[in-house]
Design an enzyme around this catalytic site. Structure first.
Site, PDB file in Angstrom:
ATOM      1  CB  SER A 133      -8.129   3.640   2.820  1.00 12.25           C
ATOM      2  OG  SER A 133      -7.289   3.058   3.803  1.00 12.25           O
ATOM      3  CE  LYS A 149      -3.884   1.985   2.662  1.00 14.59           C
ATOM      4  NZ  LYS A 149      -4.757   1.822   3.848  1.00 14.59           N
ATOM      5  CB  SER A 183      -8.508   0.807   5.708  1.00 13.60           C
ATOM      6  OG  SER A 183      -9.253   1.969   5.504  1.00 13.60           O
TER       7      SER A 183
END
Ligand code: GLN
Length: 486
Positions: A151, A76, A175
Site C-alpha cells: 500500500s 505516507k 506494504s
C-alpha cells in the site's frame, strides 16, 4: 543531484556544494512536472517545505550537522502531520487535518528533515497495488501502465522517480517491501516494536510497522537511526537498546549462513525472477557466504491466517470512524443511526468494507474459535518455523514478489490480490525485520530480493543488504521517465 542517495546528499550539504533551499526547490519542481502523471502525492507542502529548508540551512550555518539535516522527505499519508491533511487514502479522512505529529514524523523533524508532502496509498493501507485509494491510482515510474505496488505505492513511486530523497511507509503484510520491489528501490520493515506506531493511522495493530523507503540500505540505516526506539506513547514499542544502524554496514560477510526457503522457490514463481535471485545469491557466495535450503513448512497458511487476524483488528480499529468527531459525515442524516450508517457506507471504499465485514464475522460469538483463535495458533506455528530456521542460518533470502509489477486494472479478484504478499506476510505475523532490495530487471522492470533476520537484528540485516549494494549496481538503476531534467 536529485537522483543521489541521502548519504550523498548529506555529504554535499555538509560540503556546501548545495543548500537545502536549492535541493528542496529542485524536488518541488520535479513534483510539479511529474505528479500529474504519477499521482504519487496527495498533498504537496510547498511553502512549509521552503521554510523548513531555510531553517535547515540556517541551522547548518550555525554549526548543526545531523545526517538528515535539510534532506527532503515524503510521508505516507497514514502518518499524522500537524496542520497538514492526513487522509489515509480514504474519503473518510479526505478533510482531516491532524492536530499533532506521529512520533515518526516528530523524530524526523527533530533530525531536521524537510517535508515535501504526503504520499498516496491504498485506502487505510489495504491493498497491494495502490488501486484502492480514494485519490486515484498511483502509476509505476518504470511503466505508467503498471501499478507501483501497495500500500505504500506513492512513497515507492516518489523515491523511484526522484520526487524526494527518501520516504516513510508502513508494512502490515508487505506494504513497504512489495512496492519497493516493484519500483526498484530499497524498502525496510523493522521488527515489530522497533519503531513507534503512535500517530500512524491503525490498520492491524499487532502487525503494523513503520519503516523507510530509500535508494539504498545505507539510507535506510540513516532513517532508522532517527526513528527507532522506545516511545512511551506506544505501549508496544520495545524498550531494548537501539544501535547506530550505520556502524556495522561494512562488516564482512565471511561465514554468513544464508537459508533459501524451499517454499519460496516453488510453483507460482516467475522463472526469470527466480533466475535473478539465484544470480544475486552467487554474489553472496563471492562475499564468503554459504547457502543451504531450509523449510518454512507453514508458509502456505500465512495468507489465510493474515486475512483473519488483519481484518479482525481492522474491524475494531476502524469502528472509530463514525462521522461524529472528525472525518466524513453524510449529508442531512435523519437520526444518529442513519448518520453512522451512511457516513460509513459513503466514507469507506469497497475493500475496506470487505475487511470490516470479514473481521466482524471472524470475531463474532460462535465463530471466534473457528477463525480467530485458529489463526492465532497458526501465527505461533509460523513463528516457530522461523525460530527453527534461525537455529541453522543467519538470514533467509528469497524473492519479494513472484513477479514484476502488473498492469493497472489487471487483478480484479480480491483473493488474487491477497496472494501478492505470499513471501512477505509471514514476516509480519512473526514480527521479524525484513528488507527488499533491487536485484535485477526482467523485461525492463525491477525485481526485489527479500531478506529476513531474527528479532531485532536490524543492524545485521542492513549490513547484509549494504554489502550486496556495494558489489552490484541494481539499486542505482533508474526508470526512464520522459521529462526534461528538473
Ligand atoms: N497487501 C496486504 C493487505 O492488503 C498488506 C497491506 C499492508 O502491508 N499494509 O492487507
Amino acid at each position: 543531484m536529485i537522483e543521489k542517495t541521502v548519504a550523498e546528499l548529506s555529504a554535499a550539504l555538509a560540503a556546501g556544494d548545495i543548500s537545502s533551499v536549492e535541493l528542496t526547490q529542485t524536488y518541488l519542481n520535479r513534483i510539479g512536472q511529474l505528479n500529474s502523471e504519477l499521482n504519487a502525492f496527495i498533498t504537496v507542502c510547498e511553502d512549509s517545505a521552503m521554510q523548513q529548508a531555510n531553517a535547515a540551512d540556517t541551522a547548518r550555518a550555525g554549526g548543526d550537522s545531523g545526517a538528515l539535516l535539510g534532506i527532503p522527505i515524503a510521508h505516507k499519508d497514514i502518518f499524522c502531520t500537524e496542520g497538514v491533511l492526513t487522509t489515509c487514502g480514504s474519503r473518510m479522512l479526505h478533510n482531516f487535518v491532524s492536530p499533532y505529529n506521529a512520533t515518526v514524523v516528530e523524530r524526523l523533524n527533530s533530525a531536521g528533515v524537510v517535508t515535501l508532502g504526503k504520499t498516496n496509498m491504498d485506502e487505510f493501507a489495504m491493498g497491494s497495488s495502490n488501486e484502492t485509494s480514494f485519490f486515484g491510482d498511483v502509476r509505476n515510474p518504470w511503466d505508467t501502465k503498471r501499478v507501483p505496488g501497495g500500500s505504500s505505492g506513492g512513497s515507492a513511486a516518489a523515491v523511484a522517480a526522484d520526487l524526494c530523497a527518501m520516504a516513510t511507509g508502513t508494512d502490515t503484510g508487505g506494504s513497504i517491501r512489495q512496492p519497493a520491489a516493484f519500483c526498484g528501490i530499497t524498502g525496510f520493515k523493522p521488527s515489530y516494536g522497533r519503531v513507534s506506531r503512535w500517530g500512524m493511522v491503525a490498520f492491524a495493530s499487532s502487525l503494523d510497522q513503520a519503516g523507510p523507503l530509500t535508494k539504498s540500505a545505507e539510507d535506510a540505516a540513516l532513517m532508522l537511526n532517527a526513528i527507532a526506539g522506545l516511545d512511551e506513547k506506544d505501549s508496544t514499542s520495545i524498550d531494548t537498546p537501539t544501535d547506530d544502524y550505520t556502524a556495522g554496514l561494512n562488516n564482512s560477510l565471511e561465514g554468513l549462513k544464508i537459508g533459501i526457503p524451499r517454499q519460496h522457490f516453488a510453483e507460482g514463481l516467475n522463472s526469470e525472477v527466480e533466475q535473478s535471485i539465484r544470480d544475486a545469491l552467487k554474489e553472496y557466495e563471492k562475499l564468503g557466504a554459504t547457502i543451504k535450503e531450509i523449510d518454512l513448512p507453514n508458509n502456505h497458511l500465512s495468507v489465510s491466517a493474515y486475512y483473519v487476524v488483519a481484518p479482525a483488528e481492522a474491524s475494531a480499529n476502524l469502528s472509530r470512524f463514525d462521522g461524529v468527531r472528525y472525518g466524513y459525515r453524510c449529508e442531512d442524516p435523519v437520526d444518529l443511526e442513519d448518520m453512522y450508517k451512511r457516513s460509513r457506507s459513503e466514507g469507506f471504499g469497497d475493500e475496506v468494507k470487505r475487511r470490516i465485514l470479514v473481521g466482524t464475522y471472524a470475531l463474532s460469538a460462535g465463530f471466534y474459535d473457528a477463525y480467530y483463535r485458529k489463526a492465532q495458533k497458526i501465527r505461533r506455528l509460523i513463528k516457530n518455523d522461523f525460530d527453527e530456521a534461525f537455529k541453522e542460518v543467519d538470514v533467509i533470502i528469497g524473492p519479494t514478489s513472484p513477479h514484476t509489477a502488473f498492469e493497472l486494472g489487471s487483478k480484479s479478484d480480491p483473493v488474487a490480490m491477497y496472494l501478492e504478499d505470499i513471501y512477505t506476510i509471514a514476516v509480519n505475523l512473526a514480527g521479524l525485520p525484513g528488507i527488499s532490495v533491487p536485484a535485477g530487471l526482467v523485461d525492463g522492470l525491477p525485481i526485489g530480493m527479500h531478506m529476513v533476520t531474527n528479532d531485532f537484528e536490524e543492524s545485521k540485516l542492513l549490513n547484509i543488504a549494504h554489502k550486496f549494494q556495494q558489489s552490484t549496481d541494481w539499486h542505482t538503476r533508474k526508470p526512464a521517465i520522459k521529462t526534461e531534467e528538473a
